[in-house]
Write a protein that holds these residues in place. Structure first.
Motif, PDB file in Angstrom:
ATOM      1  N   LEU A  67      11.891  -3.082 -11.491  1.00  0.00           N
ATOM      2  CA  LEU A  67      10.717  -3.703 -12.087  1.00  0.00           C
ATOM      3  C   LEU A  67       9.622  -3.829 -11.039  1.00  0.00           C
ATOM      4  CD1 LEU A  67      12.326  -6.521 -14.258  1.00  0.00           C
ATOM      5  CD2 LEU A  67      11.561  -4.267 -14.982  1.00  0.00           C
ATOM      6  N   ARG A  68       8.414  -3.464 -11.427  1.00  0.00           N
ATOM      7  CA  ARG A  68       7.290  -3.494 -10.505  1.00  0.00           C
ATOM      8  C   ARG A  68       6.882  -4.926 -10.190  1.00  0.00           C
ATOM      9  NH1 ARG A  68       1.346  -0.973 -11.907  1.00  0.00           N
ATOM     10  NH2 ARG A  68       0.261  -1.624 -10.025  1.00  0.00           N
ATOM     11  N   VAL A  69       6.713  -5.225  -8.904  1.00  0.00           N
ATOM     12  CA  VAL A  69       6.304  -6.546  -8.445  1.00  0.00           C
ATOM     13  C   VAL A  69       5.015  -6.391  -7.658  1.00  0.00           C
ATOM     14  CG1 VAL A  69       6.943  -8.573  -7.096  1.00  0.00           C
ATOM     15  CG2 VAL A  69       8.694  -7.300  -8.331  1.00  0.00           C
ATOM     16  N   VAL A  70       4.010  -7.169  -8.026  1.00  0.00           N
ATOM     17  CA  VAL A  70       2.696  -7.053  -7.412  1.00  0.00           C
ATOM     18  C   VAL A  70       2.489  -8.201  -6.434  1.00  0.00           C
ATOM     19  CG1 VAL A  70       0.214  -6.902  -7.833  1.00  0.00           C
ATOM     20  CG2 VAL A  70       1.823  -5.995  -9.507  1.00  0.00           C
ATOM     21  N   GLY A  71       1.856  -7.902  -5.322  1.00  0.00           N
ATOM     22  CA  GLY A  71       1.454  -8.945  -4.383  1.00  0.00           C
ATOM     23  C   GLY A  71       2.556  -9.453  -3.484  1.00  0.00           C
TER      24      GLY A  71
END
Length: 275
Positions: free
Chosen positions: A188-192
């Motif tokens: 799952l893409r995680v931002v920041g």
């Protein structure tokens, strides 16, 4: 010869006229806003995308029956049947309704193997897929490599992956000459996540998709994208505490606790600590 040319010309004109029908229309949401990029499929063999004004068009169609399907992410698909006459310009409009769908199930799979080899990846398909079935170039570092190399942070183990280097002291890498973008955790893409180098106490393995294909799964970075797979809770009661001492003021303590919370073993936990 003259009769043959006249006949051929007449047949050509008839064929062109028989294929001059078209289907056009618009695709919008319930707020009358155009759904830019929505997919339009005609009889499942021709397709096009909605433009910035919400319009689409299929040209050079002959007389007959056509199935027109419209789909867009986050909206319910619609299919309409059209009976097109010879030379007709058929206009049709679609209004898509938002769909209420739950997110896909997240799989976290551990490994019983004690070798350096890994056969499964989350990075390329967001599901547990065999690496041999994935067309992308996927490299990885397993927990066995991490343990044998006594690696503390993610930056310590990327030396095992060709084409990946540390860009700065932080959680920042370069992949095939391009600075890395967002990070994956369990597919799952995680931002920041830009910050200090993360510890490896709770990491099962690290995967990297190399090359332009990674742009489909990350932040459009052509060099590659990194996925970190966390350790999976186990039903067996296991407890581990480790101390590491060394030169250059090296002092490390890690703890790993896992097991079942209830008697039926339907609820399990895993706690990883590191200092």
């Amino acid at each position: 010869m003259k009769f043959f040319l006249i006949t051929f010309f007449s047949l050509s004109v008839f064929f062109v006229n028989a294929q001059n029908g078209s289907i056009k229309g618009t695709v919008k949401d319930q707020d009358n806003q155009p759904l830019i990029g929505a997919t339009i499929t005609l009889n499942q063999d021709r397709g096009t995308l909605v433009d910035v004004d919400g319009n689409f068009k299929f040209s050079n169609l002959g007389e007959g029956s056509y199935n027109l399907e419209v789909s867009f992410l986050g909206f319910e698909s619609q299919t309409k049947k059209i009976n097109l006459k010879e030379g007709e310009i058929f206009a049709i409009d679609f209004t898509l309704e938002e769909s209420e769908e739950s997110l896909q199930e997240v799989e976290i799979i551990g490994r019983k193997a004690r070798t350096y080899k890994n056969s499964t990846t989350f990075a390329a398909t967001k599901t547990a897929t065999k690496i041999k079935d994935v067309p992308q170039a996927v490299s990885y570092v397993t927990k066995e490599v991490i343990a044998d190399q006594q690696a503390y942070r993610v930056n310590d183990i990327i030396k095992n992956i060709s084409g990946v280097n540390t860009f700065s002291y932080y959680d920042d890498f370069s992949m095939r000459g391009f600075r890395s973008g967002d990070t994956y955790i369990n597919g799952l893409r995680v931002v920041g996540l830009f910050g200090p180098q993360p510890l490896l106490a709770n990491i099962e393995r690290v995967e990297v998709i190399k090359g332009p294909a990674s742009a489909m799964f990350g932040n459009s970075v052509p060099g590659g994208v990194m996925n970190r797979v966390t350790k999976k809770p186990l039903r067996e009661d296991r407890k581990s505490i480790n101390f590491t001492l060394g030169s250059f003021n090296t002092l490390r303590t890690t703890a790993d606790f896992t097991g079942a919370i209830n008697e039926s073993e339907t609820l399990v936990y895993r706690l990883n600590l590191a200092y």
